[in-house]
Motif scaffolding. Structure first.
Motif, short mmCIF file in Angstrom:
data_model
loop_
_atom_site.label_atom_id
_atom_site.label_comp_id
_atom_site.label_asym_id
_atom_site.label_seq_id
_atom_site.Cartn_x
_atom_site.Cartn_y
_atom_site.Cartn_z
N TRP A 24 -4.91 -2.07 11.61
CA TRP A 24 -3.89 -3.10 11.79
C TRP A 24 -4.20 -4.00 12.98
O TRP A 24 -3.94 -5.21 12.96
CB TRP A 24 -2.50 -2.47 11.94
CG TRP A 24 -1.84 -2.17 10.63
CD1 TRP A 24 -1.64 -0.95 10.07
CD2 TRP A 24 -1.28 -3.13 9.72
NE1 TRP A 24 -0.99 -1.07 8.86
CE2 TRP A 24 -0.77 -2.39 8.62
CE3 TRP A 24 -1.19 -4.51 9.71
CZ2 TRP A 24 -0.14 -3.02 7.53
CZ3 TRP A 24 -0.57 -5.14 8.63
CH2 TRP A 24 -0.06 -4.40 7.56
N GLN A 139 1.38 4.18 10.60
CA GLN A 139 1.51 2.85 11.18
C GLN A 139 2.04 1.87 10.14
O GLN A 139 2.91 1.03 10.43
CB GLN A 139 0.16 2.37 11.70
CG GLN A 139 -0.45 3.19 12.81
CD GLN A 139 -1.87 2.75 13.11
OE1 GLN A 139 -2.24 1.59 12.91
NE2 GLN A 139 -2.69 3.68 13.58
N ILE A 143 5.45 -0.58 10.12
CA ILE A 143 5.38 -2.03 9.98
C ILE A 143 6.10 -2.51 8.73
O ILE A 143 6.56 -3.66 8.66
CB ILE A 143 3.90 -2.47 9.97
CG1 ILE A 143 3.24 -2.15 11.31
CG2 ILE A 143 3.75 -3.95 9.64
CD1 ILE A 143 1.74 -2.37 11.34
#
Length: 434
Positions: A24, A139, A143
């Motif tokens: 990311w 993650q 998000i």
């Protein structure tokens, strides 16, 4: 019990695990397209260093000899480069264009050989990749709420195009940070996460799911599986839905060919299938028609691109191809001829020789992974990744997306380095039968 496994023991593992976990970050910097090739050639450098210096260096840097299966990938990708050069000479392309295309080969096709080479020759544990992918999945789940709400609070689709684009690449979408996509026909929303387009995000969701299934830690396993399914569903990729339903069950069955129970299940299934085949066939055809009709414009463009690629390959450059990618006409929205399909793209750019260069290592690696899957867990995972690559080769250009799915190629390399004792395998069959 607290886990004490060191997930960053060797230099190669630190590079691989760190690159996956920072996906990311690299995406937000617009550098993800650059990281893949740099990592691939760096790992190749570690392999050459280990093969050259051998036992005289730290044991963590040792490299084993290159397995035959990896040599086939290396030879196949060298064939790609040779056909590229011949195609350029046939069409009288400039030296500058040849150099540019050769650099493109180094960032694309070459990586299909370099990452299996790293997986086979360097000390990279598959568990490193599984855990790193599950951490990336966590993650992604954090998000996700922001991505889902973005179109409803007035956020733009495209946030920015990174200045890293200056290094060159297939297009600006590889360096763009995009929150969501609005579908032209329906006005609905799709999400591409850290990929250049939504179907590629679905592909990465499949990879994440397959890796998530292998983690020994239940919490991390749940994070990877859930994140993979989320990416598949919100990308709204038809190919990914097929992959979700097919790849893991097929790989599991294929990995248990030497067990008696799988043949008993197959016999019972065959008997049932004989009774319900006709309605199942009708349902499958209806479902296929519905999937194609769901994005009729996309289906039309794909079909037209394939017809153009096939016709021009056969009539203009059947052996070594045209050498370079060409934009299609307005009818296909100026998309590159042969895009959305690895095999048609290869026929157009590199001819029948290019197709052979990819087909031979893919088929042989699939068969080898099928054998390894009977003995090693990583063999089953590698077999799943081979099935994923084969499926997506009919909807994506593997060369263009290798910078994303490179961990799958490392896992294939990890399987190719395993040595299989066929006598022990047959002994396990007899034991299972008795």
């Amino acid at each position: 019990m607290v886990e004490t496994t060191d997930f960053s023991e060797t230099p190669a593992e630190r590079l691989v695990g760190g690159a996956i976990r920072l996906t990311w970050v690299f995406y937000l910097l617009g550098a993800l397209y650059v990281v893949g090739p740099v990592l691939g050639w760096t790992l190749a450098g570690l392999v050459f260093l280990g093969l050259y210096l051998g036992p005289s260096i730290d044991a963590r840097w040792h490299a084993i000899s290159v397995p035959a299966g990896v040599w086939l990938w290396i030879i196949g990708m060298v064939v790609m480069l040779i056909t590229l050069l011949i195609g350029h000479m046939d069409y009288g392309l400039s030296i500058g264009q040849t150099i540019k295309s050769s650099i493109g080969w180094a960032k694309g096709w070459a990586l299909l050989a370099l990452f299996p080479l790293a997986g086979a020759c360097l000390k990279i544990r598959p568990q490193i990749i599984y855990r790193a992918y599950n951490q990336l999945g966590l993650q992604t789940l954090f998000i996700l709420p922001f991505l889902l709400v973005a179109p409803y609070i007035g956020m733009p689709e495209l946030l920015y195009i990174s200045p890293v684009k200056a290094v060159g690449g297939p297009g600006p979408e590889f360096f763009s940070v995009i929150l969501y996509i609005t579908e032209p026909g329906t006005g609905g929303f799709r999400w591409q996460f850290f990929s250049p387009w939504a179907p590629a995000a679905g592909m990465m969701g499949v990879v994440m799911l397959l890796c998530g299934l292998e983690d020994n830690n239940k919490a991390w396993r749940f994070a990877g599986i859930f994140a993979g399914i989320v990416m598949i569903l919100f990308s709204k990729s038809r190919m990914s839905l097929v992959a979700l339903a097919v790849i893991w069950p097929v790989a599991w069955c294929a990995a248990n060919l030497l067990t008696l129970r799988i043949w008993m299940i197959a016999s019972a299934s065959a008997a049932v299938l004989g009774v319900i085949f006709a309605p199942l066939r009708d349902m499958a055809l209806t479902g296929l028609s519905a999937m194609r009709a769901a994005r009729a414009d996309s289906t039309r463009v794909r079909d037209t691109l394939e017809r153009i690629a096939l016709d021009r390959w056969y009539n203009e450059a059947p052996i070594f191809g045209h050498g370079i990618v060409e934009r299609g006409p307005h009818l296909v929205e100026y998309m590159p001829i042969g895009s959305h399909h690895s095999w048609y793209g290869l026929l157009f750019v590199k001819g029948i020789i290019g197709v052979i260069g990819l087909a031979v290592p893919m088929v042989t690696s699939f068969l080898e992974c099928l054998v390894k899957a009977q003995v090693f867990p990583v063999g089953r995972v590698a077999l799943s990744m081979m099935l994923m690559m084969f499926l997506y080769s009919f909807g994506e250009n593997l060369e263009m997306l290798i910078y994303l799915f490179w961990p799958a190629m490392i896992l294939i390399g990890c399987a190719l380095r395993r040595r299989t004792d066929l006598s022990n395998m047959m002994g396990s069959v007899k034991k299972d039968v008795t």
